[in-house]
Every structure is written in C-alpha cells, then in structure tokens.
Write a protein that holds these residues in place. Sequence first.
Motif, PDB file in Angstrom:
ATOM      1  N   ILE A  93       0.840  -1.197   0.000  1.00 16.67           N
ATOM      2  CA  ILE A  93       0.000   0.000   0.000  1.00 16.67           C
ATOM      3  C   ILE A  93       0.873   1.244   0.000  1.00 16.67           C
ATOM      4  N   VAL A  94       0.515   2.221  -0.804  1.00 12.33           N
ATOM      5  CA  VAL A  94       1.207   3.507  -0.793  1.00 12.33           C
ATOM      6  C   VAL A  94       1.116   4.107   0.613  1.00 12.33           C
ATOM      7  N   GLY A  95       2.249   4.549   1.126  1.00 12.22           N
ATOM      8  CA  GLY A  95       2.260   5.226   2.418  1.00 12.22           C
ATOM      9  C   GLY A  95       2.602   4.368   3.606  1.00 12.22           C
ATOM     10  N   PRO A 100       2.033   6.049  10.271  1.00 11.16           N
ATOM     11  CA  PRO A 100       2.222   5.059  11.342  1.00 11.16           C
ATOM     12  C   PRO A 100       0.916   4.428  11.803  1.00 11.16           C
ATOM     13  N   PHE A 101       0.232   3.824  10.854  1.00 12.93           N
ATOM     14  CA  PHE A 101      -1.023   3.115  11.099  1.00 12.93           C
ATOM     15  C   PHE A 101      -0.659   1.645  11.316  1.00 12.93           C
ATOM     16  N   LEU A 108       4.554  -2.880   5.792  1.00 14.10           N
ATOM     17  CA  LEU A 108       5.948  -2.489   5.597  1.00 14.10           C
ATOM     18  C   LEU A 108       6.881  -3.591   6.082  1.00 14.10           C
ATOM     19  N   ALA A 109       6.544  -4.206   7.204  1.00 14.88           N
ATOM     20  CA  ALA A 109       7.363  -5.300   7.712  1.00 14.88           C
ATOM     21  C   ALA A 109       7.392  -6.467   6.726  1.00 14.88           C
ATOM     22  N   VAL A 110       6.255  -6.752   6.089  1.00 18.94           N
ATOM     23  CA  VAL A 110       6.218  -7.824   5.091  1.00 18.94           C
ATOM     24  C   VAL A 110       7.071  -7.441   3.881  1.00 18.94           C
ATOM     25  N   LEU A 124       4.931  -4.003  -5.471  1.00 18.25           N
ATOM     26  CA  LEU A 124       4.104  -2.934  -6.030  1.00 18.25           C
ATOM     27  C   LEU A 124       3.270  -2.338  -4.912  1.00 18.25           C
ATOM     28  N   ARG A 125       3.350  -1.016  -4.761  1.00 13.97           N
ATOM     29  CA  ARG A 125       2.462  -0.321  -3.830  1.00 13.97           C
ATOM     30  C   ARG A 125       1.340   0.347  -4.627  1.00 13.97           C
ATOM     31  N   ALA A 126       0.118   0.189  -4.147  1.00 15.80           N
ATOM     32  CA  ALA A 126      -1.043   0.816  -4.784  1.00 15.80           C
ATOM     33  C   ALA A 126      -1.803   1.622  -3.741  1.00 15.80           C
ATOM     34  N   THR A 127      -2.538   2.618  -4.211  1.00 14.95           N
ATOM     35  CA  THR A 127      -3.444   3.334  -3.307  1.00 14.95           C
ATOM     36  C   THR A 127      -4.655   2.452  -3.023  1.00 14.95           C
TER      37      THR A 127
END
Length: 258
Positions: A93-95, A100-101, A108-110, A124-127
């Motif tokens: 996911i973008v962001g 810090p959600f 991010l850890a994955v 790939l990060r997507a919104t």
Amino acid sequence: MTTILVTGGTGTLGRLVAERLRAGGHEVRVLSRHSEPYAVDLRAGGAALDAAVAGVDTIVHCASAQKGDEQAAQNLIRAARGAGVRHLVYVSIVGVDEVPFPYYRSKLAVERLVEESGIGWTVLRATQFHDLLIMMFQGLSKLPVMFLPAGVRDQPVEVAEVADRLVELATAAPAGRVEDLGGPEAQPLESFARAYLKASGRRRAVVNVPLWGAAYRGFRSGGHLAPLRAVGKGSFEEYLARRFGGGRVQAGSGRSGV
C-alpha cells in the motif's frame, strides 16, 4: 508458460489476478483458507503449504489480514525457498512508510521480509481500492450523521488495474520495488462520501471531525497518496455507476446534509 501461485486468490484482487493469468495460458494455483485443493492458512504453514508451492515458479502474494501478516509471510517465504520458487511478487500500500497506522506497519514489515527473502522479488504499492471506500462509507452511514476525519484526502484506484499490473510483473523478471500505482485523482474524503450517498440513495448529514494521533496526522498530510503516480484510469464515479446503476455521479455533487 509458468506455474503461478496466487495467495488470497479468492479475494477482491487475487481473484482477478488468477483469472487474468489463466487467460494468459499460465497454470494457476489459488491458495486461500477455504479453497480446495490448496486450502491453507498461511499463518499456520505446514505440510499443506509446502505442497501448494511445490513446482511453482512464481508467487503473487495478495493475501492479507488485519493480524498475522508477518507470520504468514515468514511461512510463505520459508516454503518458497524450500521449493526453489524464483519470483515473489507482493502487493503493498502507498504510504506504509509514511503513515504510522498499525496495518501499514505490518505491510511495511512484510515488504522487508520479501526484500530479504533471498528470492527474486517485486513489490508494487497501490493506493486504496474503490471497494474499500465503499465498505468504509457503508459502515459510517449506519448512523443518521456520517462523521469523517477532517482534512483527509484519498486517491482510490480501480482494483482491475492493479490486477493487470500485477500480472505484468508476475510474468516478467523480478524488478524490486517498482513505481507506485495511484488512482486518477486525489479528492477530499467528503467528496467521495457525498458521491457515494447520492449513488446509493442514502440521505445523511456529513460532518468533518478533527482527530488526533500520529496516524491521523500522516493521513491528513497525504502520506498515503501518490500524486506523481496518478496513472489509474478508472474513477470512483465510474465505479459507483457500475455498482449502483444509474448515470454518472460527480464526486461532491451529492450535497446532502451539512
């Protein structure tokens, strides 16, 4: 043609990825907790997971949950290494590195586990998908007043476009972290909410409420947006028209309530 395993292959995104890969002539294995013959809980791993990845060339990891994603990724990577998988594609996911959600921190850890897996990888990060906004608005509109976090914008993307991009990546060589995929435009959350209310025929007052905390500040500052990667074509209004029927609905045009 290759053998490709799609985790979460019965979900909103994974189902489309699997369909497109099959249409391209690939052998596809769909892994989910309740879908035979590869019914596997990634958080548990074990022999069933080993059997699912045996003989697989590429894994597209779409499965995700509110809890347990890191353990699931560790189990998947362990099995993939043992099976000699050559390419691991992960959708994030973008962001995730800006907001810090808790769920974002897990994603991010994955990402880091994938990068350090020793397997050829692509991230790939997507919104957020249009579907997620609908789910949120459905919950928030159960009350007579729809309360929204003040000052937050969103940039939803058509899930089919994310699926198309994942198929491109899965059928190519590992590419590392690729460019983000964002929806066509970022708008205030209120605009999307009012468009939803109009399309669904609901009448609700809409009230923007200031919140607090680091995660809210991250969303309010736009850490989850990709303004320079607004490459998606399908708009939220087009999605609403498909889902609820009727003509085109302009975001922000449903001036119901406050």
